[in-house]
Design an enzyme around this catalytic site. Structure first.
Site, short mmCIF file in Angstrom:
data_model
loop_
_atom_site.label_atom_id
_atom_site.label_comp_id
_atom_site.label_asym_id
_atom_site.label_seq_id
_atom_site.Cartn_x
_atom_site.Cartn_y
_atom_site.Cartn_z
N GLY A 1 -13.12 -14.27 4.16
CA GLY A 1 -13.31 -14.23 2.72
C GLY A 1 -15.07 -13.74 2.58
O GLY A 1 -15.69 -13.88 3.32
N CYS B 1 -12.71 -16.39 10.53
CA CYS B 1 -14.13 -15.87 10.03
C CYS B 1 -14.46 -16.90 8.95
O CYS B 1 -14.93 -18.10 9.32
CB CYS B 1 -14.06 -14.58 9.41
SG CYS B 1 -15.48 -13.82 9.01
N TYR B 2 -14.50 -16.84 7.71
CA TYR B 2 -14.61 -17.87 6.65
C TYR B 2 -13.78 -19.08 7.07
O TYR B 2 -14.08 -20.15 7.00
CB TYR B 2 -14.18 -17.34 5.14
CG TYR B 2 -14.39 -18.31 4.18
CD1 TYR B 2 -15.69 -18.47 3.46
CD2 TYR B 2 -13.16 -18.86 3.65
CE1 TYR B 2 -15.64 -19.36 2.48
CE2 TYR B 2 -13.37 -20.07 2.66
CZ TYR B 2 -14.65 -20.12 2.15
OH TYR B 2 -14.76 -21.12 1.10
N HIS C 1 -12.06 -11.43 13.99
CA HIS C 1 -11.25 -10.97 13.16
C HIS C 1 -10.14 -10.44 14.16
O HIS C 1 -10.25 -9.11 14.97
CB HIS C 1 -11.39 -9.91 12.38
CG HIS C 1 -12.36 -10.13 11.07
ND1 HIS C 1 -11.71 -10.85 10.15
CD2 HIS C 1 -13.57 -10.46 10.72
CE1 HIS C 1 -12.69 -11.10 9.03
NE2 HIS C 1 -13.98 -10.78 9.43
N GLU D 1 -6.98 -9.77 13.69
CA GLU D 1 -6.15 -8.88 12.87
C GLU D 1 -6.53 -7.59 12.95
O GLU D 1 -5.72 -6.53 12.72
CB GLU D 1 -6.13 -9.44 11.40
CG GLU D 1 -7.01 -9.52 10.51
CD GLU D 1 -8.18 -10.31 10.66
OE1 GLU D 1 -8.73 -10.62 9.45
OE2 GLU D 1 -8.22 -11.07 11.69
N SER E 1 0.98 13.06 -4.88
CA SER E 1 -0.30 13.87 -4.56
C SER E 1 -0.14 14.64 -3.56
O SER E 1 -0.87 15.65 -3.36
CB SER E 1 -1.35 12.64 -4.14
OG SER E 1 -0.82 12.18 -3.08
N GLY E 2 1.18 14.51 -2.75
CA GLY E 2 1.28 15.40 -1.63
C GLY E 2 0.91 14.56 -0.35
O GLY E 2 1.10 15.10 0.63
N GLY E 3 0.40 13.38 -0.57
CA GLY E 3 -0.20 12.79 0.68
C GLY E 3 1.05 11.85 1.27
O GLY E 3 1.93 11.84 0.65
N VAL E 4 0.77 10.86 2.35
CA VAL E 4 1.82 10.26 3.01
C VAL E 4 2.37 9.33 2.15
O VAL E 4 3.66 9.04 2.28
CB VAL E 4 1.23 9.59 4.38
CG1 VAL E 4 2.07 8.99 5.13
CG2 VAL E 4 0.71 10.76 5.25
N ASP E 5 1.52 8.81 1.37
CA ASP E 5 2.13 7.29 0.74
C ASP E 5 3.03 7.70 -0.29
O ASP E 5 3.91 7.07 -0.49
CB ASP E 5 0.95 6.67 0.04
CG ASP E 5 -0.34 6.51 1.12
OD1 ASP E 5 0.16 6.21 2.66
OD2 ASP E 5 -1.37 6.23 0.84
N SER E 6 2.62 8.97 -1.28
CA SER E 6 3.46 9.07 -2.30
C SER E 6 4.80 9.86 -1.93
O SER E 6 5.79 9.48 -2.28
CB SER E 6 2.56 9.97 -3.46
OG SER E 6 2.15 11.15 -2.79
N THR E 7 4.64 10.41 -0.93
CA THR E 7 5.70 11.22 -0.34
C THR E 7 6.88 10.31 0.28
O THR E 7 7.94 10.31 0.03
CB THR E 7 5.50 12.01 0.99
OG1 THR E 7 4.65 13.08 0.40
CG2 THR E 7 6.54 12.75 1.68
N LYS F 1 -0.90 1.68 6.01
CA LYS F 1 -0.54 3.14 6.30
C LYS F 1 0.33 3.16 7.70
O LYS F 1 1.21 3.75 7.31
CB LYS F 1 -1.99 3.79 6.61
CG LYS F 1 -1.67 5.28 6.93
CD LYS F 1 -1.27 5.91 5.86
CE LYS F 1 -2.38 6.06 4.57
NZ LYS F 1 -2.21 6.93 3.54
#
Length: 631
Positions: free
Chosen positions: A53, A80-81, A171, A173, A228-234, A378
């Site tokens: 954090g 960490c924190y 970290h 993770e 947008s044409g990007g991976v996420d919106s597709t 992602k």
């Protein structure tokens, strides 16, 4: 009966959800909770993890924490924190460390202590871990023993087996701690967790969530999605179509004038090829250019882009004669967008994403937004896309956010602020006085150090930074091309040393080329906004890079390439570019991509041939301390 789980307490770390994601990918169901949560949350919890954090445990204002959690007879791992909080709560001492650690460190085990966390991990030469901290545990809590240390952090790994308590300063993770998954696996096994989660369950959960979100008291809603044409919106588009059917989903691809060269046409062709016919393309480039006209502040620019998406959406709804009472809005928002926008209770804003502006927040509060990917990263999204049968052309494309190239066009009024005038000389002094020994003698002989008079956003220890980039320039030939060190590991070590020991620098650049006849003193900060002319210049350089990456096979070897245009040149109609190739798994951390020198040389020569370029740089900075982009 509720599922057995690992509970992650979110103290505001940029990486909190990444912890939960790691456990889920290992097959262990995990949930996020606030550290102030009541004990009922831990029903069927087999283990608890305290995240990092942005706060210091000794600050007056810290995240509210229910200390009764420590009384539970459940194993707890602090990171960490969370590592520092664990020590404080058990009577230890936490304060500023002598040296901050940001980036790579080597963890070595205490040979006198055996830890179940490190079972099956080879520590004969130490293990690489990822650090991002200034505070440190100065004295461990009562009953805790030191299981491991780094060069600058003697209490890096602590444990109290009688209480089932473990804590690590690193970290685990992030991918840059390669043994992190094994540590989490060991912790889950120590907790007695059984494998109970997989991608099929993730997909089923998302699809049910979409159906539930689209079902309202006044009837099922249709969904309009920004594409947008990007991976996420597709992939969000594919999920919506699968959950609701194409007749209830409409994709809206807005050409906002910030697209790459010929991007909108390529996007439309790719969708039709896959069988998506329920989308429309709207050219709104003029309205977006008008919305950001004259803006130089990156946050204001992002917000203007985000708000204009809503304006254009409303105009399209009207033009298409859609009944607004029957339509919701969907976005391909990922969890990093939310956390970097300060979207969890204890997190700090790194940069406000376009999908978290005020207009969007109001729709979220009204329950009129569907974001099927908002809890994912992602790499998880790409795995879902492949499970849906999408082609690699759609799933493995480099990320391309809604604001597109607008956030790669740095803007300026052409004059230094009072703060810049005060801090720039201090940054120049810092880089001149630093001891840099990572390069070969040949390179060192021609080394020139400087600082660019522009700032970029970064992140260190869960805090946003806004600092200058250092520039290392080596021998330059008569055509302006600079010598580039042949060993990227030396470049990386030097970059980390510069940013770790600096107050005013958060990036390290290598100069690749400067126009022959142009002296360093000729280069000035110019007045420059995000205009069509500057975007067209950027499109040409960006297209050169992407074409060469595709032709060489390197496009699929890196996570993303950003070409940045700077208002730093000999005149306002000219520009400088920064190449920013990065390797990452989940966006939360990244390393700059070590491109082959012959490929880099070809790219540099082609961009140098463009008639409007004065200089070209390579961004050799990891995340942290630098974010992917500069705004």
């Amino acid at each position: 009966m509720s599922r057995e789980k690992i509970v992650v307490l979110d103290f505001g770390s940029q990486y909190a959800h990444l912890i939960a994601k790691r456990f889920r990918m290992l097959g262990f169901y995990s949930e996020i909770a606030l550290p102030s949560t009541s004990l009922e949350v831990f029903e069927n919890a087999k283990g608890i993890v305290f995240s990092g954090g942005p706060s210091s445990v000794y600050d007056e204002k810290v995240p509210e924490f229910n200390e009764e959690i420590l009384n539970l007879d459940i194993p707890i791992l602090g990171l960490c924190y969370g590592h520092q909080l664990m020590s404080k709560c058990y009577g230890g001492n936490v304060g500023k460390g002598d040296v901050g650690e940001f980036g790579f460190a080597t963890l070595n085990l205490n040979p006198e202590v055996e830890s179940p966390l490190f079972k099956g991990i080879d520590f004969s030469n130490g293990q690489q871990v990822w650090m991002s901290h200034q505070d440190a545990v100065l004295e461990p809590g009562e009953g805790f023993e030191v299981a491991g240390s780094t060069k600058d952090c003697k209490n890096a790994a602590l444990q109290n087996l009688s209480k089932k308590r473990f804590s690590l300063q690193c970290h685990c993770e992030v991918k840059d701690t390669p043994c992190g998954n094994q540590i989490f696996q060991n912790f889950a096994e120590y907790c007695g967790m059984k494998v109970n989660w997989d991608q099929d369950k993730v997909l089923a959960t998302i699809l049910e969530g979409i159906k539930s979100d689209a079902h309202k008291a006044d009837g099922d809603k249709n969904v309009l999605l920004f594409l947008s044409g990007g991976v996420d919106s597709t992939i969000a588009f594919a999920l919506l179509n699968k959950a609701l059917g194409q007749d209830r989903v409409l994709g809206l691809h807005i050409d906002n004038g910030f697209m790459r060269k010929n991007e909108s046409q390529k996007v439309a062709d790719a969708y039709r090829k896959f069988g998506f016919n329920n989308f429309i393309v709207e050219d709104a480039s003029e309205s977006f250019l008008k919305a950001i006209s004259g803006l130089t502040d990156p946050q204001k620019k992002r917000m203007a882009v985000g708000e204009n998406f809503i304006t254009v959406r409303d105009a399209v709804v009207k033009a298409q004669k859609l009944d607004e009472s029957k339509w919701m809005l969907a976005q391909g928002t990922l969890y990093p967008d939310i956390i970097e926008s300060g979207g969890t209770k204890n997190s700090h804003t790194i940069k406000t994403h376009h999908n978290r502006v005020e207009g969007i927040q109001k729709l979220i509060e009204q329950g009129m937004i569907i974001e099927p990917l908002k809890d994912l990263y992602k790499d998880e999204v790409r795995a879902i896309g492949k499970k849906l049968g999408l082609s690699d052309d759609l799933v493995m494309r480099h990320p391309f956010p809604g604001p597109g190239l607008s956030i790669n066009v740095l803007c300026s009024e052409g004059v230094q602020s009072e703060k810049d005038l005060e801090e720039l000389p201090k940054a120049q002094k810092e880089i001149q006085e630093m001891k840099i020994t990572e390069f070969c003698e040949h390179c060192m002989a021609g080394l020139v150090r400087s600082v660019l008079p522009v700032r970029s956003v970064g992140v260190q220890g869960d805090f946003r930074t806004y600092r200058f980039p250092a520039v290392l320039a080596f021998e330059q030939d008569e055509n302006g091309f600079c010598h580039v060190p042949k060993k990227w590991d030396k470049v990386e070590a030097c970059s980390s040393n510069i940013t770790n020991s600096s107050t005013y620098l958060n990036r390290t650049l290598i100069k690749l080329w400067q126009k022959p006849g142009v002296k360093d003193e000729d280069m000035k900060l110019q007045k420059g906004y995000c205009t069509k002319d500057r975007l067209d210049q950027l499109r040409e350089a960006d297209n050169i890079v992407l074409t060469n990456l595709h032709e060489s096979g390197w496009y699929d070897k890196i996570f993303q390439h950003l070409t940045i245009t700077l208002p730093y040149a000999t005149s306002a109609d000219r520009t400088s570019f920064v190449l920013r190739p990065v390797c990452s798994e989940d966006v939360m951390t990244a390393r700059f991509a070590p491109l082959p020198l012959d490929l880099l040389d070809k790219i540099v020569h082609e961009i140098a041939a463009l008639p409007f370029v004065d200089a070209l740089y390579f961004d050799a900075t990891n995340k942290p301390p630098a974010t992917f982009g500069w705004e």
